[in-house]
Design a protein around this motif. Sequence first.
Motif, PDB file in Angstrom:
ATOM      1  N   GLN A 244      43.328  -8.479  -3.833  1.00  0.00           N
ATOM      2  CA  GLN A 244      42.503  -7.389  -4.350  1.00  0.00           C
ATOM      3  C   GLN A 244      41.181  -7.914  -4.892  1.00  0.00           C
ATOM      4  O   GLN A 244      40.165  -7.229  -4.846  1.00  0.00           O
ATOM      5  N   SER A 245      41.191  -9.130  -5.403  1.00  0.00           N
ATOM      6  CA  SER A 245      39.962  -9.732  -5.907  1.00  0.00           C
ATOM      7  C   SER A 245      38.973  -9.912  -4.756  1.00  0.00           C
ATOM      8  O   SER A 245      39.333 -10.351  -3.667  1.00  0.00           O
ATOM      9  N   GLN A 246      37.724  -9.569  -5.000  1.00  0.00           N
ATOM     10  CA  GLN A 246      36.711  -9.656  -3.954  1.00  0.00           C
ATOM     11  C   GLN A 246      36.284 -11.092  -3.680  1.00  0.00           C
ATOM     12  O   GLN A 246      35.886 -11.437  -2.583  1.00  0.00           O
ATOM     13  N   CYS A 247      36.356 -11.929  -4.711  1.00  0.00           N
ATOM     14  CA  CYS A 247      35.930 -13.314  -4.552  1.00  0.00           C
ATOM     15  C   CYS A 247      36.559 -14.152  -5.653  1.00  0.00           C
ATOM     16  O   CYS A 247      37.087 -13.622  -6.631  1.00  0.00           O
ATOM     17  N   TYR A 248      36.513 -15.467  -5.462  1.00  0.00           N
ATOM     18  CA  TYR A 248      36.949 -16.385  -6.514  1.00  0.00           C
ATOM     19  C   TYR A 248      35.732 -16.674  -7.380  1.00  0.00           C
ATOM     20  O   TYR A 248      34.738 -17.226  -6.882  1.00  0.00           O
ATOM     21  N   PRO A 249      35.774 -16.336  -8.667  1.00  0.00           N
ATOM     22  CA  PRO A 249      34.581 -16.462  -9.512  1.00  0.00           C
ATOM     23  C   PRO A 249      34.090 -17.910  -9.607  1.00  0.00           C
ATOM     24  O   PRO A 249      34.864 -18.821  -9.890  1.00  0.00           O
ATOM     25  N   GLY A 250      32.807 -18.103  -9.337  1.00  0.00           N
ATOM     26  CA  GLY A 250      32.222 -19.437  -9.461  1.00  0.00           C
ATOM     27  C   GLY A 250      32.804 -20.445  -8.511  1.00  0.00           C
ATOM     28  O   GLY A 250      32.860 -21.642  -8.825  1.00  0.00           O
ATOM     29  N   GLY A 251      33.200 -19.994  -7.331  1.00  0.00           N
ATOM     30  CA  GLY A 251      33.896 -20.879  -6.412  1.00  0.00           C
ATOM     31  C   GLY A 251      33.072 -22.071  -5.967  1.00  0.00           C
ATOM     32  O   GLY A 251      33.599 -23.178  -5.826  1.00  0.00           O
ATOM     33  N   ARG A 252      31.776 -21.871  -5.751  1.00  0.00           N
ATOM     34  CA  ARG A 252      30.961 -22.979  -5.260  1.00  0.00           C
ATOM     35  C   ARG A 252      30.875 -24.099  -6.291  1.00  0.00           C
ATOM     36  O   ARG A 252      30.953 -25.282  -5.941  1.00  0.00           O
ATOM     37  N   SER A 253      30.724 -23.730  -7.549  1.00  0.00           N
ATOM     38  CA  SER A 253      30.656 -24.770  -8.590  1.00  0.00           C
ATOM     39  C   SER A 253      31.988 -25.483  -8.736  1.00  0.00           C
ATOM     40  O   SER A 253      32.026 -26.688  -9.031  1.00  0.00           O
ATOM     41  N   ARG A 254      33.100 -24.771  -8.478  1.00  0.00           N
ATOM     42  CA  ARG A 254      34.415 -25.398  -8.581  1.00  0.00           C
ATOM     43  C   ARG A 254      34.630 -26.387  -7.428  1.00  0.00           C
ATOM     44  O   ARG A 254      35.143 -27.482  -7.631  1.00  0.00           O
ATOM     45  N   VAL A 255      34.228 -26.022  -6.216  1.00  0.00           N
ATOM     46  CA  VAL A 255      34.344 -26.951  -5.088  1.00  0.00           C
ATOM     47  C   VAL A 255      33.500 -28.185  -5.348  1.00  0.00           C
ATOM     48  O   VAL A 255      33.945 -29.327  -5.124  1.00  0.00           O
ATOM     49  N   ALA A 256      32.285 -27.979  -5.839  1.00  0.00           N
ATOM     50  CA  ALA A 256      31.410 -29.115  -6.139  1.00  0.00           C
ATOM     51  C   ALA A 256      32.019 -29.996  -7.217  1.00  0.00           C
ATOM     52  O   ALA A 256      31.920 -31.235  -7.148  1.00  0.00           O
ATOM     53  N   ALA A 257      32.669 -29.395  -8.203  1.00  0.00           N
ATOM     54  CA  ALA A 257      33.295 -30.187  -9.275  1.00  0.00           C
ATOM     55  C   ALA A 257      34.439 -31.034  -8.740  1.00  0.00           C
ATOM     56  O   ALA A 257      34.576 -32.213  -9.093  1.00  0.00           O
ATOM     57  N   HIS A 258      35.288 -30.452  -7.878  1.00  0.00           N
ATOM     58  CA  HIS A 258      36.382 -31.209  -7.269  1.00  0.00           C
ATOM     59  C   HIS A 258      35.837 -32.364  -6.430  1.00  0.00           C
ATOM     60  O   HIS A 258      36.394 -33.469  -6.434  1.00  0.00           O
ATOM     61  N   LEU A 259      34.757 -32.101  -5.703  1.00  0.00           N
ATOM     62  CA  LEU A 259      34.194 -33.119  -4.830  1.00  0.00           C
ATOM     63  C   LEU A 259      33.527 -34.232  -5.639  1.00  0.00           C
ATOM     64  O   LEU A 259      33.734 -35.423  -5.359  1.00  0.00           O
ATOM     65  N   THR A 260      32.755 -33.865  -6.645  1.00  0.00           N
ATOM     66  CA  THR A 260      32.106 -34.874  -7.492  1.00  0.00           C
ATOM     67  C   THR A 260      33.142 -35.759  -8.166  1.00  0.00           C
ATOM     68  O   THR A 260      33.004 -36.990  -8.208  1.00  0.00           O
ATOM     69  N   SER A 261      34.197 -35.147  -8.675  1.00  0.00           N
ATOM     70  CA  SER A 261      35.261 -35.910  -9.331  1.00  0.00           C
ATOM     71  C   SER A 261      35.944 -36.852  -8.354  1.00  0.00           C
ATOM     72  O   SER A 261      36.276 -37.997  -8.697  1.00  0.00           O
ATOM     73  N   ALA A 262      36.136 -36.400  -7.111  1.00  0.00           N
ATOM     74  CA  ALA A 262      36.772 -37.251  -6.101  1.00  0.00           C
ATOM     75  C   ALA A 262      35.904 -38.457  -5.779  1.00  0.00           C
ATOM     76  O   ALA A 262      36.404 -39.583  -5.642  1.00  0.00           O
ATOM     77  N   LEU A 263      34.607 -38.245  -5.653  1.00  0.00           N
ATOM     78  CA  LEU A 263      33.704 -39.354  -5.340  1.00  0.00           C
ATOM     79  C   LEU A 263      33.685 -40.368  -6.483  1.00  0.00           C
ATOM     80  O   LEU A 263      33.673 -41.588  -6.248  1.00  0.00           O
ATOM     81  N   GLU A 264      33.699 -39.888  -7.714  1.00  0.00           N
ATOM     82  CA  GLU A 264      33.723 -40.785  -8.865  1.00  0.00           C
ATOM     83  C   GLU A 264      35.041 -41.552  -8.929  1.00  0.00           C
ATOM     84  O   GLU A 264      35.066 -42.753  -9.233  1.00  0.00           O
ATOM     85  N   SER A 265      36.139 -40.859  -8.653  1.00  0.00           N
ATOM     86  CA  SER A 265      37.458 -41.502  -8.638  1.00  0.00           C
ATOM     87  C   SER A 265      37.499 -42.626  -7.612  1.00  0.00           C
ATOM     88  O   SER A 265      37.996 -43.726  -7.872  1.00  0.00           O
ATOM     89  N   HIS A 266      36.978 -42.348  -6.419  1.00  0.00           N
ATOM     90  CA  HIS A 266      36.995 -43.340  -5.345  1.00  0.00           C
ATOM     91  C   HIS A 266      36.153 -44.561  -5.716  1.00  0.00           C
ATOM     92  O   HIS A 266      36.564 -45.707  -5.500  1.00  0.00           O
TER      93      HIS A 266
END
Length: 573
Positions: A244-266
């Motif tokens: 029912q939700s039209q979108c995931y709120p702030g999804g782009r910033s969340r994807v970027a956060a997961h990706l940035t964290s992964a690069l730092e972890s690596h």
Amino acid sequence: MSKPLDLVFLWHMHQPDYRDYASGEFLLPWVYLHAMKDYSDMASHFERHPKMRAVVNFVPILLDQLEDYEQQFASNEIRDPLLRLLERDNLDGLSTAEHKFILDSCFRSNHTKMIAPYPAYKRLHDLFRTLEAAGDATLSYLSGQYMADLLTWYHLVWCGESVRREHEVVVQLMSKGEGFDANDREQLFEVIGQVVSGIIPRYRKLAESGQIEISATPHYHPLAPLLLNLNSARESTPYSSLPQSQCYPGGRSRVAAHLTSALESHQKRFGTKPQGIWPAEGAVSTALLEVLAEHDCQWAASGETVLANSLRAASSSLPDRTRYLYRPYHISGASQKVHCFFRDDRLSDLIGFEYSRWHGRDAALHFVAQIEEIARKSASGDSPVVSVILDGENAWEYYPYNGFYFLDDLYAALEDHPVINPTTYGDYLAQHGKQGSFDFDREGKLPGLVAGSWVYGTFSTWIGSPDKDRAWDLLCMAKQSYDMVIGSKNLSKAERIAAEQQLSSCESSDWFWWFGDYNPSHAVESFDRLYRHNLIHLYHLLKLPAPAVLNHPLSHGGRGNEVEAGGAMRRGS
């Protein structure tokens, strides 16, 4: 004579976060069990075959948990209940809950390959089934010695073939068969600690030698295209139901956060930034590639059907797959610098689902013959690159000896093959580079991607059924609450960090994978309970009451053990 061909294996290593952040306890044991059995064996195969090359993809949340276990073994403060029971001196005084927990846990193995071949373990299983048929009350008659033997055998069969060959105590205990005492279990516990603690250093050494390339996934394994746009599910399945939700709120910033964290972890763990990203579930979209390009990722990969859908969208018809599959692609626009590779679904599924029923050497030779045939059919002037991508952990329990003989024969056949060149994506791009950048004449070009995953080329495994959609709505609701509380600035810095970590865990694709009546009920129950627990704890960290609906299961499953590969893997098509 066939033309030379590049072959890239990408072995995907992943487990979701099984920790209860409130207590620090591990609620499910799959990280250390797969470390004992699969991550150790896969490293050993590379060590045995030093000329074999491949990509190994580690999801950062798996590495986080491996390091957590390493710290537990170093401090002897064990926060995994099954491991604690294994090393307990006396098992005669178990509580009713502990008794039930051992029985519920220690037969969760492939019966044909991991229980039936061991007479002592099978006797434990047969006795359990006999008493269970007589009623749960009779199970209380099982003694502390029975529990000791059951815990020991469960961990013995989860030892990889390489662990058995390298640790004499494992063979000695398997030969003993029964009557395991506290000293036996302590010795096995020490072996487990050594194996688990050695996983990351072994792969780091393999990467430093250049034998493997280690790639990454956004940190907590989110289904990134859906976080970016829930409607992307309809690009491959136009009539899919949606939350029912039209979108995931702030999804782009969340994807970027997961990706940035992964690069730092690596960077922290392996001393370098990963060249490539395997998006969770091979799930891609044009929007995701743009995010990857912004983070300077050189390559990404997905499933064959995603490519086929995208080519059909561009030209309405497809040539023979040998004419389009075995090359990298780039997408027009900002994401052009990300080189996209697509797995050969048929070859990948042969390893994932078919070869477990073959003699190991026959399967290895058959696979090599398939690659030779691709090389033979390739057009003059082509430089084909074949991508074989699958889980590096879930297939092997269906093979005899954890797939040892199949992989040993396969790697041996490929190491000195005159036509097939096992390589990595990073080295392939460097080899075919042109004045410091890739020669785009070797690549296919797409105006865009039809969003999809490595499973059927769609997102139907994670969205589009009532229970999956309901789970997305609950996540969207929690994210709205998260944004409201974070925006109010009423939390301390430490509280904000804890809430963000908890949200990240809730965003994992794994919870949505397991919802559905086509999955075995015991697995659905475990993941359903953990997902709801994670959301409830997120509300707790936000200092808000959790919705009452989270006290009730979202999905029940119901197909027992008849689902292929126990539901842990899906075919590409």
